[in-house]
Design an enzyme around this catalytic site. Structure first.
Site, PDB file in Angstrom:
ATOM      1  N   GLY A   1      17.759  -1.707   3.914  1.00 41.71           N
ATOM      2  CA  GLY A   1      17.461  -0.300   3.631  1.00 41.71           C
ATOM      3  C   GLY A   1      17.272   0.476   4.912  1.00 41.71           C
ATOM      4  O   GLY A   1      16.527   1.454   4.981  1.00 41.71           O
TER       5      GLY A   1
ATOM      6  N   ASN B   1      15.508  -5.407  -9.466  1.00 42.79           N
ATOM      7  CA  ASN B   1      15.118  -5.825  -8.121  1.00 42.79           C
ATOM      8  C   ASN B   1      15.037  -7.338  -8.006  1.00 42.79           C
ATOM      9  O   ASN B   1      15.354  -7.900  -6.955  1.00 42.79           O
ATOM     10  CB  ASN B   1      13.808  -5.158  -7.710  1.00 42.79           C
ATOM     11  CG  ASN B   1      14.059  -3.741  -7.245  1.00 42.79           C
ATOM     12  OD1 ASN B   1      14.811  -3.524  -6.299  1.00 42.79           O
ATOM     13  ND2 ASN B   1      13.475  -2.775  -7.924  1.00 42.79           N
TER      14      ASN B   1
ATOM     15  N   GLN C   1      18.885 -11.980  -1.657  1.00 41.72           N
ATOM     16  CA  GLN C   1      18.360 -11.885  -0.287  1.00 41.72           C
ATOM     17  C   GLN C   1      17.641 -13.173   0.106  1.00 41.72           C
ATOM     18  O   GLN C   1      17.782 -13.651   1.232  1.00 41.72           O
ATOM     19  CB  GLN C   1      17.452 -10.658  -0.162  1.00 41.72           C
ATOM     20  CG  GLN C   1      18.264  -9.371  -0.365  1.00 41.72           C
ATOM     21  CD  GLN C   1      17.523  -8.104  -0.001  1.00 41.72           C
ATOM     22  OE1 GLN C   1      16.352  -8.125   0.341  1.00 41.72           O
ATOM     23  NE2 GLN C   1      18.201  -6.978  -0.089  1.00 41.72           N
TER      24      GLN C   1
ATOM     25  N   VAL D   1       8.616  -4.982   1.824  1.00 45.09           N
ATOM     26  CA  VAL D   1       8.031  -3.643   1.688  1.00 45.09           C
ATOM     27  C   VAL D   1       8.553  -2.971   0.413  1.00 45.09           C
ATOM     28  O   VAL D   1       7.820  -2.270  -0.281  1.00 45.09           O
ATOM     29  CB  VAL D   1       8.389  -2.786   2.929  1.00 45.09           C
ATOM     30  CG1 VAL D   1       7.848  -1.371   2.798  1.00 45.09           C
ATOM     31  CG2 VAL D   1       7.864  -3.445   4.196  1.00 45.09           C
ATOM     32  N   GLY D   2       9.831  -3.201   0.113  1.00 48.43           N
ATOM     33  CA  GLY D   2      10.466  -2.560  -1.048  1.00 48.43           C
ATOM     34  C   GLY D   2       9.762  -2.951  -2.341  1.00 48.43           C
ATOM     35  O   GLY D   2       9.500  -4.131  -2.584  1.00 48.43           O
TER      36      GLY D   2
ATOM     37  N   ASP E   1      -2.173   0.543   2.403  1.00 51.50           N
ATOM     38  CA  ASP E   1      -3.358   0.790   1.577  1.00 51.50           C
ATOM     39  C   ASP E   1      -4.641   0.581   2.393  1.00 51.50           C
ATOM     40  O   ASP E   1      -5.597   1.338   2.277  1.00 51.50           O
ATOM     41  CB  ASP E   1      -3.346  -0.153   0.370  1.00 51.50           C
ATOM     42  CG  ASP E   1      -2.043  -0.068  -0.399  1.00 51.50           C
ATOM     43  OD1 ASP E   1      -1.801   0.977  -1.015  1.00 51.50           O
ATOM     44  OD2 ASP E   1      -1.252  -1.028  -0.349  1.00 51.50           O
TER      45      ASP E   1
ATOM     46  N   HIS F   1       0.110  -4.585  -4.517  1.00 49.34           N
ATOM     47  CA  HIS F   1       0.364  -3.264  -3.936  1.00 49.34           C
ATOM     48  C   HIS F   1       0.781  -2.332  -5.070  1.00 49.34           C
ATOM     49  O   HIS F   1       1.956  -2.164  -5.382  1.00 49.34           O
ATOM     50  CB  HIS F   1       1.456  -3.302  -2.865  1.00 49.34           C
ATOM     51  CG  HIS F   1       1.918  -1.922  -2.477  1.00 49.34           C
ATOM     52  ND1 HIS F   1       1.113  -1.044  -1.806  1.00 49.34           N
ATOM     53  CD2 HIS F   1       3.066  -1.263  -2.733  1.00 49.34           C
ATOM     54  CE1 HIS F   1       1.766   0.102  -1.654  1.00 49.34           C
ATOM     55  NE2 HIS F   1       2.948   0.000  -2.211  1.00 49.34           N
TER      56      HIS F   1
HETATM   57  P1  NAX Z   1      14.767   5.282   0.562  1.00 46.46           P
HETATM   58  O1  NAX Z   1      15.338   5.449  -0.792  1.00 46.46           O
HETATM   59  O2  NAX Z   1      14.692   6.428   1.492  1.00 46.46           O
HETATM   60  O3  NAX Z   1      15.592   4.155   1.336  1.00 46.46           O
HETATM   61  C1  NAX Z   1      15.916   2.942   0.772  1.00 46.46           C
HETATM   62  C2  NAX Z   1      17.217   2.484   1.399  1.00 46.46           C
HETATM   63  O4  NAX Z   1      17.469   1.179   0.922  1.00 46.46           O
HETATM   64  C3  NAX Z   1      18.416   3.344   1.037  1.00 46.46           C
HETATM   65  O5  NAX Z   1      19.087   3.737   2.205  1.00 46.46           O
HETATM   66  C4  NAX Z   1      19.278   2.415   0.164  1.00 46.46           C
HETATM   67  O6  NAX Z   1      20.666   2.627   0.356  1.00 46.46           O
HETATM   68  C5  NAX Z   1      18.843   1.052   0.669  1.00 46.46           C
HETATM   69  N1  NAX Z   1      19.008  -0.043  -0.262  1.00 46.46           N
HETATM   70  C6  NAX Z   1      18.838  -0.045  -1.612  1.00 46.46           C
HETATM   71  N2  NAX Z   1      19.082  -1.249  -2.117  1.00 46.46           N
HETATM   72  C7  NAX Z   1      19.411  -2.057  -1.080  1.00 46.46           C
HETATM   73  C8  NAX Z   1      19.794  -3.407  -0.979  1.00 46.46           C
HETATM   74  N3  NAX Z   1      19.909  -4.186  -2.059  1.00 46.46           N
HETATM   75  N4  NAX Z   1      20.054  -3.903   0.259  1.00 46.46           N
HETATM   76  C9  NAX Z   1      19.982  -3.130   1.351  1.00 46.46           C
HETATM   77  N5  NAX Z   1      19.627  -1.822   1.302  1.00 46.46           N
HETATM   78  C10 NAX Z   1      19.354  -1.299   0.104  1.00 46.46           C
HETATM   79  O7  NAX Z   1      13.345   4.599   0.352  1.00 46.46           O
HETATM   80  P2  NAX Z   1      12.139   4.477   1.403  1.00 46.46           P
HETATM   81  O8  NAX Z   1      11.312   5.686   1.331  1.00 46.46           O
HETATM   82  O9  NAX Z   1      12.666   4.050   2.721  1.00 46.46           O
HETATM   83  O10 NAX Z   1      11.303   3.286   0.724  1.00 46.46           O
HETATM   84  C11 NAX Z   1      11.800   1.963   0.685  1.00 46.46           C
HETATM   85  C12 NAX Z   1      10.941   1.104  -0.213  1.00 46.46           C
HETATM   86  O11 NAX Z   1       9.624   0.993   0.281  1.00 46.46           O
HETATM   87  C13 NAX Z   1      10.792   1.618  -1.649  1.00 46.46           C
HETATM   88  O12 NAX Z   1      10.982   0.536  -2.536  1.00 46.46           O
HETATM   89  C14 NAX Z   1       9.361   2.072  -1.709  1.00 46.46           C
HETATM   90  O13 NAX Z   1       8.834   2.013  -3.004  1.00 46.46           O
HETATM   91  C15 NAX Z   1       8.703   1.094  -0.794  1.00 46.46           C
HETATM   92  N6  NAX Z   1       7.387   1.453  -0.251  1.00 46.46           N
HETATM   93  C16 NAX Z   1       6.492   0.467  -0.091  1.00 46.46           C
HETATM   94  C17 NAX Z   1       5.244   0.681   0.465  1.00 46.46           C
HETATM   95  C18 NAX Z   1       4.268  -0.422   0.631  1.00 46.46           C
HETATM   96  O14 NAX Z   1       3.159  -0.128   1.059  1.00 46.46           O
HETATM   97  N7  NAX Z   1       4.558  -1.675   0.331  1.00 46.46           N
HETATM   98  C19 NAX Z   1       4.829   2.035   0.874  1.00 46.46           C
HETATM   99  C20 NAX Z   1       5.959   2.978   1.077  1.00 46.46           C
HETATM  100  C21 NAX Z   1       7.092   2.838   0.099  1.00 46.46           C
HETATM  101  O15 NAX Z   1       6.737   3.499  -1.073  1.00 46.46           O
END
Ligand code: NAX
Length: 326
Positions: A11, A105, A112, A129-130, A159, A187
């Site tokens: 990502g 997911n 992965q 993180v995702g 958090d 989380h």
């Molecule tokens: P974005 O939607 O801006 O970016 C995600 C990127 O991942 C996109 O460019 C997309 O093309 C790419 N992507 C999607 N599926 C993929 C895959 N299978 N392989 C490789 N790339 C892939 O999201 P962003 O704001 O950067 O957030 C990313 C993730 O972090 C989200 O799932 C979000 O929920 C999570 N978070 C987790 C947090 C935590 O504390 N654990 C906090 C922040 C965030 O909310």
């Protein structure tokens, strides 16, 4: 000269990626003397944007950045990596059930996990993180039999950092005076930021704040809903603060933790503190710079135990839904 640390980021063209890559390449994750190579992984629709991000990395002329790999092929992306930061995932869309999200997911993280298992360096460590990050991490871990379970992490540091600032602002002290703030559980809004063990300028937070009702009814939900508050204000979800928490997590795992401090990291539970075994859940962690351990002897109040049990029950439910959907 030192061998570069190779870091995969999935990502990489997303919001968090944009805030994260430059900090890694500038030396903030592994230190000012440690070269880094970046393996940037995106899905096909993200590859164009990724090229732009890579051009910007080039244009920073970072002295520590030795190589940039751009790919949508997981076998290329995870080749020889020492760290895998799994940031990309599929966000929940309107009308999508939680089970659907876990299923979609889950499948991504199976792939992965396998690709990391087959391609990464022998010492690879993985931070997910995702979202849903705990369960995504568990699914990937289950599909990577070669990689020791203690190398898998999911992120609750954002958090923790949010909770520390809320306490600091309430007590009118600098945030550096807050310590021992462990977030427990998932989380998700059910996580429990344990204010009972938190210290403000070395004293119990409860004594300094003097208002348990505020801590239970205002502080805890404020931390839990902070992500939504950011979205409402910014029109986009937390990115720079999430990237900062990624840097903090890796630094905390790779450097020695201060003697009486600990940090929140989600790891595979082996039953510490009565937490169910076999879930990736947030616990108080300290590191000697190489190896980490769950901090022992943290006293939990009945209220804390109840909150933590609820959050861990959510993780058991997520695990069941994700496994059922694979
Ligand atoms: P974005 O939607 O801006 O970016 C995600 C990127 O991942 C996109 O460019 C997309 O093309 C790419 N992507 C999607 N599926 C993929 C895959 N299978 N392989 C490789 N790339 C892939 O999201 P962003 O704001 O950067 O957030 C990313 C993730 O972090 C989200 O799932 C979000 O929920 C999570 N978070 C987790 C947090 C935590 O504390 N654990 C906090 C922040 C965030 O909310």
């Amino acid at each position: 000269s030192k061998k570069p640390i190779r870091v995969a980021i999935t990502g990489a063209a997303g919001n968090i990626g944009y805030a994260l890559l430059f900090r890694i390449a500038s030396g903030q994750m592994f230190g000012p003397d440690q070269p880094v190579a970046l393996n940037l992984i995106e899905i096909e629709p993200g590859m164009n944007a990724l090229r732009g991000v890579a051009m910007e990395l080039d244009d920073c002329a970072f002295p520590l950045l030795t190589e940039i790999v751009q790919t949508s092929d997981l076998n290329v992306g995870f080749k020889d990596v020492n760290w895998a930061l799994l940031v990309g995932s599929v966000p929940r869309k309107q009308g999508m059930e939680r089970a659907d999200l876990l299923g979609i997911n889950g499948k991504i993280f199976v792939g992965q996990g396998k690709a990391i298992n087959d391609n990464a360096a022998a010492d690879v460590r993985i931070l997910v993180v995702g979202n849903p990050c705990n369960t995504n991490c568990l699914i990937a871990q289950k599909h990577a039999p070669k990689i020791p379970a203690e190398r898998w992490f999911a992120m609750t540091r954002l958090d923790e950092n949010r909770a520390k600032t809320q306490l600091a602002q309430k007590a009118s002290v600098p945030v550096k005076d807050i310590a021992n703030l462990c977030v427990w559980g998932n989380h998700s809004p059910t996580m429990f930021p344990d204010f009972y063990n938190a210290k403000i300028s070395g004293k119990p937070a409860l004594d300094v704040i003097g208002d348990e009702t505020w801590l239970k009814d205002t502080f805890v939900p404020k931390v839990g809903k902070r992500g939504a508050e950011i979205i409402a204000a910014r029109g986009a979800s937390s990115a720079a603060s999430a990237a900062n928490a990624v840097v903090d997590t890796v630094v905390s795992l790779t450097t020695k933790t201060a003697p009486s401090e600990f940090h929140s990291v989600c790891v595979l539970s082996s039953g510490e503190y009565g937490v169910p075994e076999g879930i990736i859940t947030s616990l108080p962690i300290k590191s000697d710079g190489e190896k980490w351990e769950v901090v022992k002897g943290v006293q939990l109040t009945d209220y804390a135990k109840e909150q933590i049990a609820k959050s861990n029950q959510e993780l058991l439910d997520e695990r069941e839904m994700a496994l059922a959907a694979l």
